[in-house]
Design a protein around this motif. Structure first.
Motif, PDB file in Angstrom:
ATOM      1  N   ALA A 192       0.742  -1.239   0.043  1.00  0.00           N
ATOM      2  CA  ALA A 192      -0.121   0.078   0.084  1.00  0.00           C
ATOM      3  C   ALA A 192       0.992   1.555   0.042  1.00  0.00           C
ATOM      4  O   ALA A 192       1.888   1.472   0.718  1.00  0.00           O
ATOM      5  CB  ALA A 192      -1.022   0.124   1.214  1.00  0.00           C
ATOM      6  N   ILE A 193       0.599   2.278  -0.787  1.00  0.00           N
ATOM      7  CA  ILE A 193       1.504   3.201  -1.110  1.00  0.00           C
ATOM      8  C   ILE A 193       0.592   4.472  -0.424  1.00  0.00           C
ATOM      9  O   ILE A 193      -0.714   4.747  -0.664  1.00  0.00           O
ATOM     10  CB  ILE A 193       1.620   3.771  -2.378  1.00  0.00           C
ATOM     11  CG1 ILE A 193       2.263   2.724  -3.088  1.00  0.00           C
ATOM     12  CG2 ILE A 193       2.545   4.946  -2.370  1.00  0.00           C
ATOM     13  CD1 ILE A 193       3.450   2.141  -2.578  1.00  0.00           C
ATOM     14  N   THR A 194       0.962   5.263   0.670  1.00  0.00           N
ATOM     15  CA  THR A 194       0.337   6.350   1.396  1.00  0.00           C
ATOM     16  C   THR A 194       1.226   7.596   1.276  1.00  0.00           C
ATOM     17  O   THR A 194       2.614   7.453   1.328  1.00  0.00           O
ATOM     18  CB  THR A 194      -0.062   6.129   2.715  1.00  0.00           C
ATOM     19  OG1 THR A 194       1.225   5.793   3.347  1.00  0.00           O
ATOM     20  CG2 THR A 194      -1.038   4.822   2.723  1.00  0.00           C
ATOM     21  N   LEU A 195       0.650   8.710   1.215  1.00  0.00           N
ATOM     22  CA  LEU A 195       1.437   9.897   1.413  1.00  0.00           C
ATOM     23  C   LEU A 195       1.881  10.264   2.804  1.00  0.00           C
ATOM     24  O   LEU A 195       1.057   9.943   3.634  1.00  0.00           O
ATOM     25  CB  LEU A 195       0.817  11.214   0.763  1.00  0.00           C
ATOM     26  CG  LEU A 195       0.363  11.005  -0.787  1.00  0.00           C
ATOM     27  CD1 LEU A 195      -0.637  11.968  -1.156  1.00  0.00           C
ATOM     28  CD2 LEU A 195       1.752  11.448  -1.436  1.00  0.00           C
ATOM     29  N   THR A 196       3.042  10.782   2.703  1.00  0.00           N
ATOM     30  CA  THR A 196       3.290  11.319   4.389  1.00  0.00           C
ATOM     31  C   THR A 196       2.818  12.686   4.333  1.00  0.00           C
ATOM     32  O   THR A 196       2.320  13.281   3.447  1.00  0.00           O
ATOM     33  CB  THR A 196       4.893  11.389   4.461  1.00  0.00           C
ATOM     34  OG1 THR A 196       5.318  12.313   3.510  1.00  0.00           O
ATOM     35  CG2 THR A 196       5.498  10.149   4.270  1.00  0.00           C
ATOM     36  N   GLU A 197       2.875  13.219   5.457  1.00  0.00           N
ATOM     37  CA  GLU A 197       2.435  14.694   5.536  1.00  0.00           C
ATOM     38  C   GLU A 197       3.034  15.661   4.845  1.00  0.00           C
ATOM     39  O   GLU A 197       2.555  16.498   4.116  1.00  0.00           O
ATOM     40  CB  GLU A 197       2.564  15.036   7.280  1.00  0.00           C
ATOM     41  CG  GLU A 197       2.079  16.493   7.638  1.00  0.00           C
ATOM     42  CD  GLU A 197       0.468  16.840   7.246  1.00  0.00           C
ATOM     43  OE1 GLU A 197       0.122  17.571   6.558  1.00  0.00           O
ATOM     44  OE2 GLU A 197      -0.411  15.784   7.362  1.00  0.00           O
ATOM     45  N   ARG A 198       4.767  15.400   4.713  1.00  0.00           N
ATOM     46  CA  ARG A 198       5.292  16.102   3.793  1.00  0.00           C
ATOM     47  C   ARG A 198       4.868  15.948   2.519  1.00  0.00           C
ATOM     48  O   ARG A 198       4.821  16.986   1.560  1.00  0.00           O
ATOM     49  CB  ARG A 198       6.699  15.847   4.013  1.00  0.00           C
ATOM     50  CG  ARG A 198       7.821  16.705   3.141  1.00  0.00           C
ATOM     51  CD  ARG A 198       9.250  16.321   3.636  1.00  0.00           C
ATOM     52  NE  ARG A 198      10.085  16.936   2.795  1.00  0.00           N
ATOM     53  CZ  ARG A 198      11.347  16.659   2.413  1.00  0.00           C
ATOM     54  NH1 ARG A 198      11.528  15.419   2.673  1.00  0.00           N
ATOM     55  NH2 ARG A 198      11.887  17.361   1.405  1.00  0.00           N
ATOM     56  N   GLY A 199       4.619  14.923   1.956  1.00  0.00           N
ATOM     57  CA  GLY A 199       4.012  14.506   0.495  1.00  0.00           C
ATOM     58  C   GLY A 199       2.860  15.290   0.202  1.00  0.00           C
ATOM     59  O   GLY A 199       2.751  15.893  -0.786  1.00  0.00           O
ATOM     60  N   ARG A 200       1.886  15.109   1.329  1.00  0.00           N
ATOM     61  CA  ARG A 200       0.478  16.007   1.193  1.00  0.00           C
ATOM     62  C   ARG A 200       0.598  17.411   1.081  1.00  0.00           C
ATOM     63  O   ARG A 200       0.107  18.026   0.486  1.00  0.00           O
ATOM     64  CB  ARG A 200      -0.288  15.597   2.338  1.00  0.00           C
ATOM     65  CG  ARG A 200      -1.060  14.188   2.138  1.00  0.00           C
ATOM     66  CD  ARG A 200      -2.169  14.106   3.255  1.00  0.00           C
ATOM     67  NE  ARG A 200      -1.369  13.806   4.485  1.00  0.00           N
ATOM     68  CZ  ARG A 200      -0.952  12.890   5.304  1.00  0.00           C
ATOM     69  NH1 ARG A 200      -0.856  11.774   4.371  1.00  0.00           N
ATOM     70  NH2 ARG A 200      -0.710  13.117   6.519  1.00  0.00           N
TER      71      ARG A 200
END
Length: 146
Positions: free
Chosen positions: A98-106
């Protein structure tokens, strides 16, 4: 006096040549816009898909980007290394990542929202014309995927 027929192999008449040169040129326009974010153009495409659809499985991301998982894997590793996403085993299916965004990515999305208008400006083409080009290319993609 009869006209000579066009050469069917004339370089400037080839759709593949026009697409290749246009793709290189457009991607080159993105480079200076993406560099401050630490992204390459393929990584930017991954982030676009994630901003729109996260969380995603690697398989689904591969389908959306029309990239094989072997090509996608190094892009994901690099994006994880710079702190934009997490890759983790899906609890429901251990075989799936599963690929999720980090806070930095968001948070990067806000900066990335400046890119499309900057590209349009650099191309110097009316937005309606760019939409027609996009529609035509979408039809080419569909025709070659059939």
């Amino acid at each position: 006096m009869s006209e000579t027929p066009e050469d069917p192999l004339a370089l400037e008449q080839q759709v593949c040549f026009a697409l290749s040169v246009a793709a290189r040129g457009v991607v080159a326009l993105y480079r200076p816009l993406l560099e401050p974010m630490g992204l390459t153009h393929p990584q930017y495409l991954v982030m676009l898909a994630l901003w729109q659809h996260a969380p995603l499985s690697v398989r689904r991301l591969s389908e959306l980007l029309q990239l094989d998982p072997g090509t996608l894997s190094p892009l994901l590793k690099r994006l994880e290394a710079i702190g934009y996403l997490h890759r983790e085993r899906n609890r429901a299916d251990e075989r799936s990542l599963a690929i999720t965004l980090t806070e930095r990515g968001r948070a990067l999305r806000a900066e990335a929202e400046k890119i499309p208008p900057a590209v349009v400006e650099r191309l110097g083409m009316p937005i309606d014309e760019l939409r027609r080009v996009h529609e035509a290319l979408t039809r080419v993609i569909a025709a070659t995927s059939a």
